[in-house]
Motif scaffolding. Structure first.
Motif, PDB file in Angstrom:
ATOM      1  N   LEU A   1      -6.898  -0.030  -6.478  1.00 17.48           N
ATOM      2  CA  LEU A   1      -8.193   0.432  -5.989  1.00 17.48           C
ATOM      3  C   LEU A   1      -8.253   0.343  -4.465  1.00 17.48           C
ATOM      4  O   LEU A   1      -8.751   1.254  -3.798  1.00 17.48           O
ATOM      5  N   LEU A   2      -7.734  -0.727  -3.897  1.00 16.48           N
ATOM      6  CA  LEU A   2      -7.697  -0.859  -2.436  1.00 16.48           C
ATOM      7  C   LEU A   2      -6.868   0.254  -1.807  1.00 16.48           C
ATOM      8  O   LEU A   2      -7.254   0.829  -0.774  1.00 16.48           O
TER       9      LEU A   2
ATOM     10  N   TRP B   1     -15.775   9.246  -0.990  1.00 14.09           N
ATOM     11  CA  TRP B   1     -15.661   8.971  -2.407  1.00 14.09           C
ATOM     12  C   TRP B   1     -15.907   7.503  -2.685  1.00 14.09           C
ATOM     13  O   TRP B   1     -15.476   6.626  -1.940  1.00 14.09           O
ATOM     14  N   VAL B   2     -16.603   7.217  -3.779  1.00 13.85           N
ATOM     15  CA  VAL B   2     -16.856   5.845  -4.216  1.00 13.85           C
ATOM     16  C   VAL B   2     -16.131   5.641  -5.537  1.00 13.85           C
ATOM     17  O   VAL B   2     -16.295   6.416  -6.472  1.00 13.85           O
ATOM     18  N   PHE B   3     -15.324   4.596  -5.607  1.00 15.00           N
ATOM     19  CA  PHE B   3     -14.561   4.286  -6.815  1.00 15.00           C
ATOM     20  C   PHE B   3     -14.969   2.929  -7.348  1.00 15.00           C
ATOM     21  O   PHE B   3     -15.135   1.982  -6.589  1.00 15.00           O
ATOM     22  N   ASN B   4     -15.120   2.846  -8.631  1.00 16.64           N
ATOM     23  CA  ASN B   4     -15.424   1.594  -9.299  1.00 16.64           C
ATOM     24  C   ASN B   4     -14.465   1.413 -10.471  1.00 16.64           C
ATOM     25  O   ASN B   4     -14.074   2.381 -11.100  1.00 16.64           O
TER      26      ASN B   4
ATOM     27  N   MET C   1      -7.974  11.014  -8.361  1.00 19.28           N
ATOM     28  CA  MET C   1      -7.958   9.567  -8.139  1.00 19.28           C
ATOM     29  C   MET C   1      -8.613   8.840  -9.306  1.00 19.28           C
ATOM     30  O   MET C   1      -8.113   7.808  -9.755  1.00 19.28           O
ATOM     31  N   ASP C   2      -9.740   9.371  -9.783  1.00 17.82           N
ATOM     32  CA  ASP C   2     -10.404   8.773 -10.952  1.00 17.82           C
ATOM     33  C   ASP C   2      -9.467   8.740 -12.150  1.00 17.82           C
ATOM     34  O   ASP C   2      -9.383   7.743 -12.858  1.00 17.82           O
ATOM     35  N   TRP C   3      -8.774   9.855 -12.379  1.00 19.44           N
ATOM     36  CA  TRP C   3      -7.831   9.920 -13.501  1.00 19.44           C
ATOM     37  C   TRP C   3      -6.768   8.836 -13.367  1.00 19.44           C
ATOM     38  O   TRP C   3      -6.470   8.126 -14.336  1.00 19.44           O
ATOM     39  N   PHE C   4      -6.215   8.696 -12.170  1.00 19.61           N
ATOM     40  CA  PHE C   4      -5.178   7.686 -11.983  1.00 19.61           C
ATOM     41  C   PHE C   4      -5.722   6.292 -12.268  1.00 19.61           C
ATOM     42  O   PHE C   4      -5.102   5.514 -13.002  1.00 19.61           O
TER      43      PHE C   4
ATOM     44  N   HIS D   1       0.826  -1.205   0.000  1.00 13.11           N
ATOM     45  CA  HIS D   1       0.000   0.000   0.000  1.00 13.11           C
ATOM     46  C   HIS D   1       0.869   1.268   0.000  1.00 13.11           C
ATOM     47  O   HIS D   1       0.568   2.222  -0.718  1.00 13.11           O
ATOM     48  N   VAL D   2       1.923   1.265   0.774  1.00 19.60           N
ATOM     49  CA  VAL D   2       2.812   2.431   0.825  1.00 19.60           C
ATOM     50  C   VAL D   2       3.486   2.631  -0.533  1.00 19.60           C
ATOM     51  O   VAL D   2       3.543   3.752  -1.051  1.00 19.60           O
ATOM     52  N   ARG D   3       3.985   1.561  -1.120  1.00 21.95           N
ATOM     53  CA  ARG D   3       4.649   1.640  -2.426  1.00 21.95           C
ATOM     54  C   ARG D   3       3.680   2.171  -3.488  1.00 21.95           C
ATOM     55  O   ARG D   3       4.017   3.078  -4.261  1.00 21.95           O
TER      56      ARG D   3
END
Length: 91
Positions: A73-74, A87-90, A53-56, A25-27
């Protein structure tokens, strides 16, 4: 001269799991931070918006495997949790 932002310290409040999981996660958070800083010149997560974040997730991970996209995503969800955003990401 200011110190670079320490993403590991930022995430330490929400990181759980094994040492390998925390390191992953850090990496990944460092990679996300570098990509957003390069694209939008926003160095710290406090300056990020959902669109970053969406762009990434959509553009930088487009050619990656589904497993890689899932693990990023996690990490993005952990960042949002640490920022106390809903925020909700899919994918």
């Amino acid at each position: 001269m200011s110190k670079p932002f320490d993403i590991e310290l930022f995430l330490s409040a929400v990181l759980t799991g094994s040492h390998a999981t925390r390191q992953r996660h850090v990496r990944q958070a460092k990679i996300i931070q570098a990509e957003i800083a390069d694209r939008w010149q926003r160095q710290t997560p406090w300056a990020w918006h959902k669109k970053h974040m969406d762009w990434f997730l959509e553009h930088r991970l487009r050619r990656r495997s589904e497993a890689t996209q899932y693990y990023y995503l996690l990490t993005v969800r952990l960042l949002a949790c640490r920022l106390q955003k809903t925020w909700v990401f899919n994918l």
